[in-house]
Design a protein around this motif. Structure first.
Motif, PDB file in Angstrom:
ATOM      1  N   LYS A  14       0.817  -1.222   0.000  1.00 45.33           N
ATOM      2  CA  LYS A  14       0.000   0.000   0.000  1.00 45.33           C
ATOM      3  C   LYS A  14       0.846   1.267   0.000  1.00 45.33           C
ATOM      4  CE  LYS A  14      -3.383  -2.524   2.750  1.00 45.33           C
ATOM      5  NZ  LYS A  14      -2.487  -3.652   3.060  1.00 45.33           N
ATOM      6  N   GLY A  15       2.149   1.101   0.227  1.00 43.70           N
ATOM      7  CA  GLY A  15       3.020   2.269   0.258  1.00 43.70           C
ATOM      8  C   GLY A  15       2.803   3.135   1.484  1.00 43.70           C
ATOM      9  N   LEU A  16       2.408   2.504   2.618  1.00 39.00           N
ATOM     10  CA  LEU A  16       2.083   3.267   3.825  1.00 39.00           C
ATOM     11  C   LEU A  16       2.865   2.757   5.023  1.00 39.00           C
ATOM     12  CD1 LEU A  16      -1.829   3.456   3.585  1.00 39.00           C
ATOM     13  CD2 LEU A  16      -0.188   5.251   3.000  1.00 39.00           C
ATOM     14  N   PHE A  17       3.029   3.640   6.022  1.00 42.38           N
ATOM     15  CA  PHE A  17       3.562   3.248   7.320  1.00 42.38           C
ATOM     16  C   PHE A  17       2.603   3.749   8.387  1.00 42.38           C
ATOM     17  CE2 PHE A  17       4.963   7.625   7.180  1.00 42.38           C
ATOM     18  CZ  PHE A  17       4.940   8.036   8.504  1.00 42.38           C
ATOM     19  N   HIS A  18       2.628   3.097   9.537  1.00 46.05           N
ATOM     20  CA  HIS A  18       1.842   3.584  10.673  1.00 46.05           C
ATOM     21  C   HIS A  18       2.445   3.050  11.955  1.00 46.05           C
ATOM     22  CE1 HIS A  18      -1.629   5.268  12.720  1.00 46.05           C
ATOM     23  NE2 HIS A  18      -1.520   4.226  13.532  1.00 46.05           N
ATOM     24  N   CYS A  19       2.539   3.917  12.967  1.00 45.16           N
ATOM     25  CA  CYS A  19       2.980   3.492  14.286  1.00 45.16           C
ATOM     26  C   CYS A  19       1.764   3.405  15.202  1.00 45.16           C
ATOM     27  CB  CYS A  19       4.002   4.476  14.868  1.00 45.16           C
ATOM     28  SG  CYS A  19       4.484   4.022  16.563  1.00 45.16           S
ATOM     29  N   PHE A  20       1.542   2.227  15.764  1.00 44.08           N
ATOM     30  CA  PHE A  20       0.405   2.037  16.649  1.00 44.08           C
ATOM     31  C   PHE A  20       0.694   2.588  18.045  1.00 44.08           C
ATOM     32  CE2 PHE A  20      -0.236  -1.011  13.304  1.00 44.08           C
ATOM     33  CZ  PHE A  20      -1.605  -0.978  13.100  1.00 44.08           C
ATOM     34  N   GLY A  21       1.931   3.053  18.259  1.00 46.65           N
ATOM     35  CA  GLY A  21       2.276   3.642  19.541  1.00 46.65           C
ATOM     36  C   GLY A  21       2.057   5.140  19.581  1.00 46.65           C
ATOM     37  N   CYS A  22       2.643   5.858  18.605  1.00 51.43           N
ATOM     38  CA  CYS A  22       2.539   7.332  18.615  1.00 51.43           C
ATOM     39  C   CYS A  22       1.578   7.857  17.560  1.00 51.43           C
ATOM     40  CB  CYS A  22       3.921   7.953  18.416  1.00 51.43           C
ATOM     41  SG  CYS A  22       4.630   7.703  16.764  1.00 51.43           S
ATOM     42  N   GLN A  23       1.000   6.954  16.738  1.00 44.95           N
ATOM     43  CA  GLN A  23      -0.015   7.299  15.743  1.00 44.95           C
ATOM     44  C   GLN A  23       0.522   8.046  14.525  1.00 44.95           C
ATOM     45  OE1 GLN A  23      -3.127   5.871  16.333  1.00 44.95           O
ATOM     46  NE2 GLN A  23      -1.883   5.037  17.979  1.00 44.95           N
ATOM     47  N   GLU A  24       1.833   8.134  14.372  1.00 52.47           N
ATOM     48  CA  GLU A  24       2.373   8.725  13.149  1.00 52.47           C
ATOM     49  C   GLU A  24       2.123   7.772  11.994  1.00 52.47           C
ATOM     50  OE1 GLU A  24       3.511  11.588  12.480  1.00 52.47           O
ATOM     51  OE2 GLU A  24       3.758  12.426  14.477  1.00 52.47           O
ATOM     52  N   GLY A  25       1.808   8.330  10.824  1.00 54.57           N
ATOM     53  CA  GLY A  25       1.562   7.480   9.678  1.00 54.57           C
ATOM     54  C   GLY A  25       1.513   8.274   8.390  1.00 54.57           C
ATOM     55  N   GLY A  26       1.500   7.561   7.281  1.00 54.42           N
ATOM     56  CA  GLY A  26       1.437   8.215   5.985  1.00 54.42           C
ATOM     57  C   GLY A  26       2.154   7.402   4.924  1.00 54.42           C
ATOM     58  N   ASP A  27       2.482   8.062   3.816  1.00 60.32           N
ATOM     59  CA  ASP A  27       3.151   7.376   2.715  1.00 60.32           C
ATOM     60  C   ASP A  27       4.653   7.657   2.756  1.00 60.32           C
ATOM     61  OD1 ASP A  27       3.328   9.993   1.918  1.00 60.32           O
ATOM     62  OD2 ASP A  27       2.058   9.783   0.153  1.00 60.32           O
ATOM     63  N   THR A  28       5.343   7.280   1.688  1.00 57.99           N
ATOM     64  CA  THR A  28       6.793   7.457   1.622  1.00 57.99           C
ATOM     65  C   THR A  28       7.182   8.916   1.792  1.00 57.99           C
ATOM     66  OG1 THR A  28       6.797   5.636   0.025  1.00 57.99           O
ATOM     67  CG2 THR A  28       8.829   6.903   0.252  1.00 57.99           C
ATOM     68  N   ILE A  29       6.446   9.788   1.145  1.00 60.00           N
ATOM     69  CA  ILE A  29       6.763  11.219   1.216  1.00 60.00           C
ATOM     70  C   ILE A  29       6.597  11.731   2.644  1.00 60.00           C
ATOM     71  CG2 ILE A  29       6.052  13.512   0.424  1.00 60.00           C
ATOM     72  CD1 ILE A  29       5.288  12.206  -2.260  1.00 60.00           C
ATOM     73  N   ALA A  30       5.524  11.319   3.300  1.00 56.38           N
ATOM     74  CA  ALA A  30       5.286  11.755   4.678  1.00 56.38           C
ATOM     75  C   ALA A  30       6.387  11.257   5.605  1.00 56.38           C
ATOM     76  CB  ALA A  30       3.923  11.265   5.164  1.00 56.38           C
ATOM     77  N   PHE A  31       6.866  10.030   5.388  1.00 55.03           N
ATOM     78  CA  PHE A  31       7.924   9.476   6.235  1.00 55.03           C
ATOM     79  C   PHE A  31       9.208  10.291   6.117  1.00 55.03           C
ATOM     80  CE2 PHE A  31      11.634   6.771   6.855  1.00 55.03           C
ATOM     81  CZ  PHE A  31      11.380   6.243   8.107  1.00 55.03           C
ATOM     82  N   VAL A  32       9.630  10.555   4.894  1.00 50.26           N
ATOM     83  CA  VAL A  32      10.872  11.301   4.687  1.00 50.26           C
ATOM     84  C   VAL A  32      10.733  12.738   5.190  1.00 50.26           C
ATOM     85  CG1 VAL A  32      12.525  12.118   2.962  1.00 50.26           C
ATOM     86  CG2 VAL A  32      11.538   9.831   2.756  1.00 50.26           C
ATOM     87  N   MET A  33       9.577  13.337   4.972  1.00 53.46           N
ATOM     88  CA  MET A  33       9.350  14.697   5.466  1.00 53.46           C
ATOM     89  C   MET A  33       9.563  14.770   6.967  1.00 53.46           C
ATOM     90  SD  MET A  33       5.970  16.021   3.373  1.00 53.46           S
ATOM     91  CE  MET A  33       5.801  17.490   4.388  1.00 53.46           C
ATOM     92  N   LYS A  34       9.001  13.803   7.684  1.00 51.71           N
ATOM     93  CA  LYS A  34       9.069  13.863   9.140  1.00 51.71           C
ATOM     94  C   LYS A  34      10.451  13.494   9.663  1.00 51.71           C
ATOM     95  CE  LYS A  34       6.863  12.524  13.443  1.00 51.71           C
ATOM     96  NZ  LYS A  34       6.856  13.929  13.892  1.00 51.71           N
ATOM     97  N   ILE A  35      11.039  12.434   9.128  1.00 49.24           N
ATOM     98  CA  ILE A  35      12.285  11.955   9.720  1.00 49.24           C
ATOM     99  C   ILE A  35      13.475  12.854   9.387  1.00 49.24           C
ATOM    100  CG2 ILE A  35      13.092  10.416   7.852  1.00 49.24           C
ATOM    101  CD1 ILE A  35      13.638   8.372  10.197  1.00 49.24           C
ATOM    102  N   ASP A  36      13.421  13.521   8.223  1.00 48.14           N
ATOM    103  CA  ASP A  36      14.519  14.392   7.839  1.00 48.14           C
ATOM    104  C   ASP A  36      14.161  15.873   7.900  1.00 48.14           C
ATOM    105  OD1 ASP A  36      16.507  12.506   7.432  1.00 48.14           O
ATOM    106  OD2 ASP A  36      15.840  12.050   5.407  1.00 48.14           O
ATOM    107  N   HIS A  37      12.960  16.161   8.420  1.00 48.32           N
ATOM    108  CA  HIS A  37      12.527  17.553   8.621  1.00 48.32           C
ATOM    109  C   HIS A  37      12.590  18.357   7.313  1.00 48.32           C
ATOM    110  CE1 HIS A  37      12.748  16.560  12.859  1.00 48.32           C
ATOM    111  NE2 HIS A  37      13.993  16.164  12.689  1.00 48.32           N
ATOM    112  N   LEU A  38      12.006  17.796   6.277  1.00 48.37           N
ATOM    113  CA  LEU A  38      11.993  18.439   4.969  1.00 48.37           C
ATOM    114  C   LEU A  38      10.604  18.963   4.651  1.00 48.37           C
ATOM    115  CD1 LEU A  38      14.005  15.796   2.888  1.00 48.37           C
ATOM    116  CD2 LEU A  38      14.891  17.801   4.052  1.00 48.37           C
ATOM    117  N   SER A  39      10.556  19.910   3.729  1.00 47.28           N
ATOM    118  CA  SER A  39       9.267  20.349   3.208  1.00 47.28           C
ATOM    119  C   SER A  39       8.778  19.323   2.187  1.00 47.28           C
ATOM    120  CB  SER A  39       9.411  21.712   2.532  1.00 47.28           C
ATOM    121  OG  SER A  39      10.203  21.592   1.354  1.00 47.28           O
TER     122      SER A  39
END
Length: 643
Positions: free
Chosen positions: A57-82
């Motif tokens: 599905k091209g998605l991630f989700h954490c059942f602990g902290c509720q962060e989730g989304g697709d590949t773009i959302a993951f890279v945006m959050k982990i590397d603090h990018l626009s």
């Protein structure tokens, strides 16, 4: 201003870069069943993996902290990018040329700051590597050769040389289109009296990469006596370089660390080189700072915190090395992995050891021998005169306070017994009681707020076996109405039906799209149902499930709903066989409960109105109840065929 990136290009990037390949650059993933992968969440501390990735599905989700989304959302959050920086970065990896709505193809001035700074570092690394071949760099090549590193070794680690002039690199990067502001911000240049000058001059250069493999800084070793700077000079803190959050060699070592469940922490760049060339390809080093909490987080994600994982620290045998070992022990409880210390004979570091005794000696050095806690306790106890009662008492007081920090009670007791032997106290239970007392006092003072990433849970030293339980979904705080109750059959069934509509829409279409938002009693689930409706319905997911899920997430009014969508899109089903029969059961149960609720509502209204109800209204209500009862009876008799 840069134009908006073409939507088709964004879709192409999202489809071209597998999410599991991207996430694997930052943490170790293992099979979670149902086609999903799991790992330790990079966005919060946890001891058991609740972070899931769904490659299909091209998605991630954490059942602990509720962060989730697709590949773009993951890279945006982990590397603090626009958003645009992320798409540009992923497009570069996939070899996709981006188009902008206002025209033009990826002009360099349109790229975000982080990407520009990384490109500057990449260009600088290439410049330094070429400079190492120059006549001026003979002193650098000699330095490497004296330490057993040939040309191939230098090339493998991309070691380079910074020319001794004032602005060789600065002029080179200007010619590549980088502005003075970008050069200063990157830390590659610094302000001089007449403009920017090179920060690194006449030094041997090691590129420092982040976990994803992007060069974010440099470590520079002085070579000449007339260099008045420090022996090692590192890149200053910049938007992309935080010394407490980088590990030299992590880009080369991460796959083997994850594969072997072992990491070797050494003290310098040449030690990393020596270890890797000797076959210890899990070696990494800090960059001008002590090994700390952020470094632990990086390793924990790669090691997956399983109980068999090992972290081996190598320190010099001198006073500074012993101090570093004790400092590392202070953070020992943040690992689930076993921690060990390795000290080479005669106090040699891995680089010196390889030169003196060969590759085998380096491999032998890092085989775990002494647990870090045992070494730390011996160092503490060794400072006291154990021949006297006062000395033994003082040694016990200091060492017991350290043992009391161990969170797992079984391990704490075991180490306390060992401490009794080290100090020379025959009454082991006295020492055990003393340690337990200190631990209790620490907790009563508020020192223990729960085990966040320590060893107190099922993945810790105290308990090796057992699979982690499926994490319970967290409540969605942004909704009004009653909280989710997964013990409620209604909520549980509504959740399963939404999971089917998101993950396997073909099994519930077209019936699902006829369901109203009001048929979902939990407000969070009603919000997700609304998102599916706004995305065109579940039937849209049959042709292209990924784009359908993106559309559903885009329809979410806020991050709370969006995170719930990703959660439901990756969560495993409760049933063993997920087929049309299973899907039909969920459809029927949700509809039946909605019908029963409507019957109760109508009948309740009639009771409240009593004799005040108008005859025509009474007849209409009774007819509605009769029709609903017949429909419910048909649903119970014929199941999904009656929908």
């Amino acid at each position: 201003m840069a134009g908006r990136i073409n939507d088709d290009d964004v879709k192409a990037v999202r489809d071209a870069v597998p999410i599991d390949a991207v996430v694997s650059e930052y943490l170790q993933l293992r099979n979670a069943g149902g086609g999903n992968l799991k790992g330790l969440c990079p966005f919060h501390d946890e001891k058991s993996p609740s972070f899931q990735v769904s490659p299909g599905k091209g998605l991630f989700h954490c059942f602990g902290c509720q962060e989730g989304g697709d590949t773009i959302a993951f890279v945006m959050k982990i590397d603090h990018l626009s958003f645009s920086e992320t798409v540009e970065r992923l497009a570069a990896k996939a070899g996709i040329t981006l188009r902008y709505e206002e025209g033009g193809y990826n002009p360099s001035h349109q790229r975000g700051e982080r990407i520009r700074l990384i490109e500057a570092h990449q260009a600088a690394a290439e410049f330094y590597v070429r400079a190492l071949e120059s006549p001026e760099a003979e002193i650098g090549r000699a330095f490497l050769a004296e330490r057993g590193f040939d040309q191939d070794a230098a090339a493998h680690f991309r070691v380079g040389y910074s020319p001794a002039g004032w602005d060789h690199l600065t002029r080179y990067l200007r010619g590549k289109g980088f502005s003075d502001k970008e050069l200063i911000t990157s830390g590659l240049s610094q302000d001089g009296r007449r403009g920017p000058i090179d920060r690194f001059r006449g030094r041997l250069m090691w590129p420092i990469s982040d976990t994803a493999g992007d060069i974010v800084g440099f470590g520079a070793r002085k070579l000449r006596d007339d260099d008045n700077g420090p022996k090692y000079l590192n890149t200053p803190e910049t938007p992309i370089y935080k010394k407490s959050q980088v590990l030299y060699g992590i880009d080369l070592a991460k796959k083997d660390i994850a594969k072997a469940s072992r990491a070797v922490v050494v003290e310098g760049y040449t030690d990393v080189m020596a270890c890797h060339l000797a076959g210890v390809t899990t070696a990494i080093a800090t960059c001008g700072t002590a090994f700390g909490n952020d470094h632990i987080k990086i390793l924990r994600r790669l090691l997956m915190d399983n109980g068999s994982a090992r972290v081996i620290f190598t320190f010099d045998g001198d006073a500074a090395g012993q101090k570093a070992a004790l400092r590392a022990f202070e953070d020992d409880q943040k690992f689930a992995a076993e921690t060990y210390i390795a000290i080479a004979p005669d106090g040699m570091d891995p680089c010196d050891l390889r030169l003196a005794k060969g590759d085998d000696s380096v491999r032998d050095l890092v085989e775990p021998r002494t647990p870090l806690f045992e070494f730390a306790l011996r160092q503490i106890v060794g400072r006291y005169d154990l021949e006297t009662p006062a000395g033994r008492a003082a040694a016990l007081d200091e060492a017991a306070a350290v043992v009391a920090k161990i969170k797992t009670s079984s391990v704490q007791r075991e180490v306390a017994v060992q401490l009794a032997g080290l100090v020379g106290i025959l009454d082991q239970e006295f020492v055990v009681h003393r340690v337990a007392q200190l631990a209790h006092w620490a907790r009563s003072k508020g020192g223990d707020h729960g085990d966040r990433g320590g060893r107190g849970g099922p993945q810790g030293r105290g308990s090796r076996g057992g699979a982690p339980q499926q994490p319970a979904p967290a409540p969605a705080p942004g909704f009004s109405g009653p909280a989710l109750n997964l013990r409620s059959p209604a909520h549980r069934t509504e959740r399963e039906l939404l999971k089917l509509a998101l993950q396997k829409p073909a099994l519930v279409s077209p019936a699902f799209d006829a369901y109203g938002v009001d048929e979902f009693t939990a407000p969070p689930y009603a919000a997700v149902r609304q998102c599916i409706e706004e995305a065109g319905g579940a039937e849209q997911g049959i042709a292209d499930n990924r784009e359908y899920l993106v559309a559903v997430m885009d329809a979410a009014p806020d991050n709370t709903v969006r995170n719930l969508v990703t959660e439901l899109a990756v969560e495993v089903f409760h049933g063993r066989i997920i087929d049309e029969t299973y899907a039909g059961m969920q459809l029927v149960h949700v509809r039946l409960r909605a019908v029963d609720r409507r019957i109760d509502d109508v009948q309740g209204s009639l009771v409240r109105l009593g004799s005040h109800v108008a005859p025509q209204d009474l007849a209409a209500a009774q007819n509605e109840v009769w029709v609903l009862q017949q429909y419910a009876q048909t649903l119970r008799a014929h199941g999904a065929a009656a929908l």
